[in-house]
Design an enzyme around this catalytic site. Structure first.
Site, PDB file in Angstrom:
ATOM      1  N   LYS A  55       0.816  -1.188   0.000  1.00 56.56           N
ATOM      2  CA  LYS A  55       0.000   0.000   0.000  1.00 56.56           C
ATOM      3  C   LYS A  55       0.867   1.262   0.000  1.00 56.56           C
ATOM      4  O   LYS A  55       0.393   2.343  -0.293  1.00 56.56           O
ATOM      5  CB  LYS A  55      -0.884   0.036   1.271  1.00 56.56           C
ATOM      6  CG  LYS A  55      -1.810  -1.112   1.435  1.00 56.56           C
ATOM      7  CD  LYS A  55      -2.578  -0.949   2.766  1.00 56.56           C
ATOM      8  CE  LYS A  55      -2.740  -2.278   3.406  1.00 56.56           C
ATOM      9  NZ  LYS A  55      -3.325  -2.175   4.757  1.00 56.56           N
ATOM     10  N   GLY A  56       2.133   1.110   0.356  1.00 56.03           N
ATOM     11  CA  GLY A  56       2.988   2.262   0.652  1.00 56.03           C
ATOM     12  C   GLY A  56       3.097   3.299  -0.433  1.00 56.03           C
ATOM     13  O   GLY A  56       3.315   4.478  -0.155  1.00 56.03           O
TER      14      GLY A  56
ATOM     15  N   GLU B 229       7.487   2.760  -6.237  1.00 57.23           N
ATOM     16  CA  GLU B 229       7.649   2.147  -4.915  1.00 57.23           C
ATOM     17  C   GLU B 229       7.941   3.233  -3.884  1.00 57.23           C
ATOM     18  O   GLU B 229       8.575   4.242  -4.190  1.00 57.23           O
ATOM     19  CB  GLU B 229       8.792   1.124  -4.998  1.00 57.23           C
ATOM     20  CG  GLU B 229       9.232   0.483  -3.704  1.00 57.23           C
ATOM     21  CD  GLU B 229       8.186  -0.389  -3.027  1.00 57.23           C
ATOM     22  OE1 GLU B 229       7.077   0.119  -2.794  1.00 57.23           O
ATOM     23  OE2 GLU B 229       8.497  -1.554  -2.702  1.00 57.23           O
ATOM     24  N   ASP B 230       7.486   3.017  -2.660  1.00 61.43           N
ATOM     25  CA  ASP B 230       7.742   4.014  -1.615  1.00 61.43           C
ATOM     26  C   ASP B 230       9.212   4.021  -1.201  1.00 61.43           C
ATOM     27  O   ASP B 230       9.854   5.062  -1.182  1.00 61.43           O
ATOM     28  CB  ASP B 230       6.823   3.802  -0.393  1.00 61.43           C
ATOM     29  CG  ASP B 230       6.854   2.375   0.170  1.00 61.43           C
ATOM     30  OD1 ASP B 230       7.564   1.510  -0.379  1.00 61.43           O
ATOM     31  OD2 ASP B 230       6.164   2.126   1.171  1.00 61.43           O
TER      32      ASP B 230
ATOM     33  N   ASP C 275      14.567  -0.855   0.570  1.00 60.11           N
ATOM     34  CA  ASP C 275      15.327  -1.053   1.811  1.00 60.11           C
ATOM     35  C   ASP C 275      16.400  -2.113   1.527  1.00 60.11           C
ATOM     36  O   ASP C 275      17.478  -1.798   1.020  1.00 60.11           O
ATOM     37  CB  ASP C 275      14.322  -1.464   2.893  1.00 60.11           C
ATOM     38  CG  ASP C 275      14.934  -1.641   4.277  1.00 60.11           C
ATOM     39  OD1 ASP C 275      15.965  -1.028   4.545  1.00 60.11           O
ATOM     40  OD2 ASP C 275      14.370  -2.400   5.084  1.00 60.11           O
TER      41      ASP C 275
ATOM     42  N   PHE D  25      13.843   4.086  10.598  1.00 64.37           N
ATOM     43  CA  PHE D  25      12.531   3.666  10.146  1.00 64.37           C
ATOM     44  C   PHE D  25      11.714   4.920   9.876  1.00 64.37           C
ATOM     45  O   PHE D  25      11.473   5.726  10.764  1.00 64.37           O
ATOM     46  CB  PHE D  25      11.838   2.752  11.152  1.00 64.37           C
ATOM     47  CG  PHE D  25      10.720   1.987  10.506  1.00 64.37           C
ATOM     48  CD1 PHE D  25      11.005   0.885   9.712  1.00 64.37           C
ATOM     49  CD2 PHE D  25       9.403   2.396  10.643  1.00 64.37           C
ATOM     50  CE1 PHE D  25       9.977   0.196   9.070  1.00 64.37           C
ATOM     51  CE2 PHE D  25       8.380   1.713  10.013  1.00 64.37           C
ATOM     52  CZ  PHE D  25       8.667   0.612   9.225  1.00 64.37           C
TER      53      PHE D  25
HETATM   54  P1  IMP Z   1      12.833  -4.426   1.017  1.00 66.56           P
HETATM   55  O1  IMP Z   1      12.359  -5.690   0.371  1.00 66.56           O
HETATM   56  O2  IMP Z   1      13.697  -4.700   2.219  1.00 66.56           O
HETATM   57  O3  IMP Z   1      13.510  -3.478   0.060  1.00 66.56           O
HETATM   58  O4  IMP Z   1      11.573  -3.756   1.663  1.00 66.56           O
HETATM   59  C1  IMP Z   1      10.792  -2.903   1.007  1.00 66.56           C
HETATM   60  C2  IMP Z   1       9.491  -2.662   1.758  1.00 66.56           C
HETATM   61  O5  IMP Z   1       9.637  -2.661   3.192  1.00 66.56           O
HETATM   62  C3  IMP Z   1       9.025  -1.275   1.404  1.00 66.56           C
HETATM   63  O6  IMP Z   1       8.242  -1.318   0.245  1.00 66.56           O
HETATM   64  C4  IMP Z   1       8.254  -0.857   2.626  1.00 66.56           C
HETATM   65  O7  IMP Z   1       6.926  -1.313   2.506  1.00 66.56           O
HETATM   66  C5  IMP Z   1       8.919  -1.571   3.767  1.00 66.56           C
HETATM   67  N1  IMP Z   1       9.877  -0.671   4.448  1.00 66.56           N
HETATM   68  C6  IMP Z   1      11.221  -0.756   4.447  1.00 66.56           C
HETATM   69  N2  IMP Z   1      11.779   0.220   5.168  1.00 66.56           N
HETATM   70  C7  IMP Z   1      10.751   0.959   5.656  1.00 66.56           C
HETATM   71  C8  IMP Z   1      10.681   2.142   6.480  1.00 66.56           C
HETATM   72  O8  IMP Z   1      11.680   2.741   6.930  1.00 66.56           O
HETATM   73  N3  IMP Z   1       9.435   2.605   6.743  1.00 66.56           N
HETATM   74  C9  IMP Z   1       8.304   2.015   6.283  1.00 66.56           C
HETATM   75  N4  IMP Z   1       8.324   0.923   5.500  1.00 66.56           N
HETATM   76  C10 IMP Z   1       9.535   0.384   5.194  1.00 66.56           C
HETATM   77 MG    MG Z   2       6.293  -1.062   0.009  1.00 68.11          MG
END
Ligand code: IMP
Ligand code: MG
Length: 182
Positions: free
Chosen positions: A49-50, A105-106, A109, A158
């Site tokens: 949803k982000g 994408e929001d 990470d 975060f």
């Molecule tokens: P990744 O697979 O580790 O790159 O994670 C990506 C997803 O984790 C993002 O699309 C977010 O939904 C969530 N996410 C990662 N870091 C944060 C943060 O600092 N705040 C909120 N959501 C996060």
């Molecule tokens: Mg996300």
């Protein structure tokens, strides 16, 4: 507006990017996307949803014909850490074959979610796939993800607001912040 934001939730956060800073950056990203996609069949795919707030503002700044779709993903494992094992909870409504796709994408990470999505989309035979991410945490990246359109980099904090949540809270804040003392 720093410090005197009217919303109650804002008091719990340190502002990282104001509403005005985000809007200015999005205008730049939209201009880049526009110049790269003239005469192309463009589809913006928002990751739920982000990305819903970012998607809405970005799409309205791109002065080109385009289609909009969404994909819902959930990653197994802890709430705040991606496990890399990703499940599609809600798929695209239309095929992307022969289309120029931009994944919106929001935040990237660890990159594991985007790695899964890039691999999955490549089997659907799009003309091209690029990533537009509002935020990236470079220190956390575990797999090389090419982000063609990037809003801002953030330290290993975060972050919430502007679509991003912590336990579903803060998505409706118009700015991006970090939870105080977290
Ligand atoms: P990744 O697979 O580790 O790159 O994670 C990506 C997803 O984790 C993002 O699309 C977010 O939904 C969530 N996410 C990662 N870091 C944060 C943060 O600092 N705040 C909120 N959501 C996060
Ligand atoms: Mg996300």
């Amino acid at each position: 507006m720093r410090g005197d934001h009217p919303m109650k939730l804002a008091a719990e956060l340190d502002v990282l990017f104001s509403e005005e800073q985000i809007a200015a950056r999005i205008a730049d990203l939209a201009a880049e996307i526009e110049s790269d996609h003239r005469e192309k069949e463009l589809v913006l795919v928002g990751v739920l949803k982000g990305a819903f707030v970012f998607m809405s503002d970005l799409a309205r700044k791109i002065d080109l014909p385009l289609a909009v779709d969404f994909i819902g993903l959930s990653s197994y494992g802890e709430a705040t850490e991606s496990s890399g094992v990703v499940k599609i909870t809600s798929d695209l409504t239309r095929p992307i074959e022969s289309k120029h796709v931009i994944i919106v994408e929001d935040i990237v990470d660890t990159g594991l979610t985007m790695r899964y999505l890039l691999d999955n989309f490549s089997t659907r035979r799009p003309a091209s796939v690029k990533i537009c991410a509002l935020l990236q945490k470079p220190s956390r990246l575990r797999t090389r993800i090419p982000i063609q359109y990037l809003g801002f980099t953030v330290p290993d904090l975060f972050v919430v607001g502007y679509g991003l949540d912590s336990g579903e809270k803060y998505r409706n804040l118009p700015f991006i912040g970090a939870v105080k003392g977290a």
